[in-house]
Design a protein around this motif. Structure first.
Motif, PDB file in Angstrom:
ATOM      1  N   GLY A  38      47.230 -87.745   0.678  1.00 54.12           N
ATOM      2  CA  GLY A  38      46.007 -87.065   1.347  1.00 54.12           C
ATOM      3  C   GLY A  38      44.665 -87.844   1.253  1.00 54.12           C
ATOM      4  O   GLY A  38      43.917 -87.931   2.274  1.00 54.12           O
ATOM      5  N   SER A  39      44.315 -88.216   0.059  1.00 55.80           N
ATOM      6  CA  SER A  39      43.206 -89.024  -0.132  1.00 55.80           C
ATOM      7  C   SER A  39      43.116 -90.220   0.655  1.00 55.80           C
ATOM      8  O   SER A  39      42.289 -90.849   1.155  1.00 55.80           O
ATOM      9  CB  SER A  39      43.040 -89.106  -1.652  1.00 55.80           C
ATOM     10  OG  SER A  39      43.807 -90.199  -2.308  1.00 55.80           O
ATOM     11  N   LEU A  40      44.222 -90.955   1.025  1.00 54.63           N
ATOM     12  CA  LEU A  40      44.290 -92.158   2.002  1.00 54.63           C
ATOM     13  C   LEU A  40      44.439 -91.978   3.378  1.00 54.63           C
ATOM     14  O   LEU A  40      44.361 -92.660   4.201  1.00 54.63           O
ATOM     15  CB  LEU A  40      45.667 -92.795   1.529  1.00 54.63           C
ATOM     16  CG  LEU A  40      45.940 -93.369   0.056  1.00 54.63           C
ATOM     17  CD1 LEU A  40      47.205 -93.942  -0.237  1.00 54.63           C
ATOM     18  CD2 LEU A  40      44.609 -94.497  -0.072  1.00 54.63           C
ATOM     19  N   GLY A  41      44.100 -90.553   3.633  1.00 55.19           N
ATOM     20  CA  GLY A  41      44.112 -89.984   5.027  1.00 55.19           C
ATOM     21  C   GLY A  41      45.524 -89.679   5.854  1.00 55.19           C
ATOM     22  O   GLY A  41      45.414 -89.752   7.180  1.00 55.19           O
ATOM     23  N   TYR A  42      46.607 -89.717   5.122  1.00 57.55           N
ATOM     24  CA  TYR A  42      47.874 -89.269   5.711  1.00 57.55           C
ATOM     25  C   TYR A  42      47.811 -87.687   5.742  1.00 57.55           C
ATOM     26  O   TYR A  42      47.128 -87.196   5.011  1.00 57.55           O
ATOM     27  CB  TYR A  42      48.879 -89.627   5.002  1.00 57.55           C
ATOM     28  CG  TYR A  42      49.173 -91.263   4.845  1.00 57.55           C
ATOM     29  CD1 TYR A  42      49.815 -91.721   5.905  1.00 57.55           C
ATOM     30  CD2 TYR A  42      48.757 -91.848   3.780  1.00 57.55           C
ATOM     31  CE1 TYR A  42      50.030 -93.235   5.887  1.00 57.55           C
ATOM     32  CE2 TYR A  42      49.009 -93.374   3.595  1.00 57.55           C
ATOM     33  CZ  TYR A  42      49.639 -93.898   4.777  1.00 57.55           C
ATOM     34  OH  TYR A  42      49.866 -95.242   4.750  1.00 57.55           O
ATOM     35  N   ARG A  43      48.454 -87.164   6.885  1.00 56.48           N
ATOM     36  CA  ARG A  43      48.832 -85.897   7.027  1.00 56.48           C
ATOM     37  C   ARG A  43      49.847 -85.746   6.062  1.00 56.48           C
ATOM     38  O   ARG A  43      50.890 -86.402   6.105  1.00 56.48           O
ATOM     39  CB  ARG A  43      49.077 -85.309   8.451  1.00 56.48           C
ATOM     40  CG  ARG A  43      47.849 -85.329   9.256  1.00 56.48           C
ATOM     41  CD  ARG A  43      48.347 -84.767  10.721  1.00 56.48           C
ATOM     42  NE  ARG A  43      49.216 -85.265  11.368  1.00 56.48           N
ATOM     43  CZ  ARG A  43      50.381 -84.948  11.552  1.00 56.48           C
ATOM     44  NH1 ARG A  43      50.728 -83.630  11.170  1.00 56.48           N
ATOM     45  NH2 ARG A  43      51.531 -85.640  12.089  1.00 56.48           N
ATOM     46  N   VAL A  44      49.993 -84.593   5.580  1.00 59.27           N
ATOM     47  CA  VAL A  44      51.025 -84.590   4.377  1.00 59.27           C
ATOM     48  C   VAL A  44      51.863 -83.033   4.449  1.00 59.27           C
ATOM     49  O   VAL A  44      51.199 -82.303   4.439  1.00 59.27           O
ATOM     50  CB  VAL A  44      50.461 -84.545   2.642  1.00 59.27           C
ATOM     51  CG1 VAL A  44      51.745 -84.361   1.878  1.00 59.27           C
ATOM     52  CG2 VAL A  44      49.997 -86.006   2.644  1.00 59.27           C
ATOM     53  N   THR A  45      53.064 -83.190   4.383  1.00 62.61           N
ATOM     54  CA  THR A  45      53.984 -81.948   4.386  1.00 62.61           C
ATOM     55  C   THR A  45      55.082 -82.187   3.322  1.00 62.61           C
ATOM     56  O   THR A  45      55.918 -83.201   3.249  1.00 62.61           O
ATOM     57  CB  THR A  45      54.915 -81.891   5.774  1.00 62.61           C
ATOM     58  OG1 THR A  45      53.771 -81.845   6.937  1.00 62.61           O
ATOM     59  CG2 THR A  45      55.625 -80.626   5.948  1.00 62.61           C
ATOM     60  N   VAL A  46      55.035 -81.105   2.533  1.00 65.02           N
ATOM     61  CA  VAL A  46      55.862 -81.265   1.506  1.00 65.02           C
ATOM     62  C   VAL A  46      56.874 -80.018   1.697  1.00 65.02           C
ATOM     63  O   VAL A  46      56.659 -79.034   1.896  1.00 65.02           O
ATOM     64  CB  VAL A  46      55.308 -80.616  -0.086  1.00 65.02           C
ATOM     65  CG1 VAL A  46      56.204 -80.993  -1.080  1.00 65.02           C
ATOM     66  CG2 VAL A  46      53.991 -81.864  -0.120  1.00 65.02           C
ATOM     67  N   HIS A  47      58.179 -80.390   1.661  1.00 70.46           N
ATOM     68  CA  HIS A  47      59.362 -79.352   1.642  1.00 70.46           C
ATOM     69  C   HIS A  47      59.699 -78.721   0.315  1.00 70.46           C
ATOM     70  O   HIS A  47      60.362 -79.448  -0.565  1.00 70.46           O
ATOM     71  CB  HIS A  47      60.606 -80.128   2.498  1.00 70.46           C
ATOM     72  CG  HIS A  47      60.384 -80.404   3.767  1.00 70.46           C
ATOM     73  ND1 HIS A  47      60.811 -79.229   4.644  1.00 70.46           N
ATOM     74  CD2 HIS A  47      59.742 -81.203   4.463  1.00 70.46           C
ATOM     75  CE1 HIS A  47      60.369 -79.698   5.967  1.00 70.46           C
ATOM     76  NE2 HIS A  47      59.943 -81.031   5.728  1.00 70.46           N
ATOM     77  N   SER A  48      59.180 -77.540   0.085  1.00 67.70           N
ATOM     78  CA  SER A  48      59.180 -77.150  -1.350  1.00 67.70           C
ATOM     79  C   SER A  48      60.835 -76.871  -1.759  1.00 67.70           C
ATOM     80  O   SER A  48      61.155 -77.166  -3.092  1.00 67.70           O
ATOM     81  CB  SER A  48      58.525 -75.745  -1.422  1.00 67.70           C
ATOM     82  OG  SER A  48      58.924 -74.955  -0.571  1.00 67.70           O
ATOM     83  N   ALA A  49      61.452 -76.400  -0.996  1.00 62.93           N
ATOM     84  CA  ALA A  49      63.146 -76.213  -1.340  1.00 62.93           C
ATOM     85  C   ALA A  49      63.712 -77.669  -1.587  1.00 62.93           C
ATOM     86  O   ALA A  49      64.620 -77.485  -2.081  1.00 62.93           O
ATOM     87  CB  ALA A  49      63.701 -75.561  -0.399  1.00 62.93           C
ATOM     88  N   ALA A  50      63.299 -78.764  -1.273  1.00 57.19           N
ATOM     89  CA  ALA A  50      63.743 -80.136  -1.357  1.00 57.19           C
ATOM     90  C   ALA A  50      63.077 -80.739  -2.509  1.00 57.19           C
ATOM     91  O   ALA A  50      63.094 -82.119  -2.562  1.00 57.19           O
ATOM     92  CB  ALA A  50      63.710 -80.921  -0.072  1.00 57.19           C
ATOM     93  N   CYS A  51      62.464 -80.153  -3.539  1.00 53.03           N
ATOM     94  CA  CYS A  51      61.877 -80.609  -4.496  1.00 53.03           C
ATOM     95  C   CYS A  51      62.142 -79.623  -5.741  1.00 53.03           C
ATOM     96  O   CYS A  51      62.346 -78.416  -5.418  1.00 53.03           O
ATOM     97  CB  CYS A  51      60.147 -80.548  -4.599  1.00 53.03           C
ATOM     98  SG  CYS A  51      59.710 -81.523  -3.099  1.00 53.03           S
TER      99      CYS A  51
END
Length: 160
Positions: free
Chosen positions: A124-137
């Motif tokens: 995020g700090s590098l400017g990417y949009r970020v989506t985290v899949h919580s069930a896959a973590c």
């Protein structure tokens, strides 16, 4: 056209064993299939130690460096190695992603409270949009997993 990359954090058996949720591995496999079908670049990350006295984790050809069989890289996947908890300490990753037009990162992996959180917040700090899949973590505990997800949301990531 903006591109998505799937950033898979540390699917190495010895790290997976530390996770609180054994089901996260199967969920990550489903996310991988979905993302690959949608044309995402798959980036398989792994941790290696620089300490030669730790042969399990320092030999790039050894058992500790191997990916879980269900999450092994396929032809065309990018493999990125890190020597600490932060995948962005790999100086090649950001330039390689930008070279192919990646603007959005979908993240899965182990452990939510270490490598996954750091990867998402730094992305995020590098400017990417970020989506985290919580069930896959999976985190080191359920509580740590939840705290890390909250931290990533506060840093601007979307958690699904």
């Amino acid at each position: 056209m903006p591109r998505t990359a799937l950033l898979e954090i540390d699917f190495q058996p010895w790290i997976i064993e530390l996770g609180h949720d054994p089901g996260a591995l199967a969920s990550a496999g489903s996310v991988r299939e979905s993302q690959r079908s949608a044309g995402a670049l798959v980036v398989c990350t792994r941790y290696l130690s620089r300490d030669a006295a730790d042969p399990l984790r320092s030999d790039p050809a050894g058992a500790g460096a191997r990916f879980h069989p269900s999450m092994a890289p396929l032809p065309g996947d990018l493999i990125a190695t890190k020597f600490d908890r932060d995948i962005w300490s790999n100086p090649d990753l950001d330039p390689q992603l930008r070279l192919v037009g990646v603007e959005h990162l979908t993240i899965t992996g182990y452990l939510t409270d270490f490598g996954v959180r750091i990867a998402a917040e730094r992305a995020g700090s590098l400017g990417y949009r970020v989506t985290v899949h919580s069930a896959a973590c999976a985190g080191s505990t359920e509580d740590e997993h939840q705290r890390a997800l909250e931290s990533m949301v506060a840093a601007g990531a979307t958690v699904e």
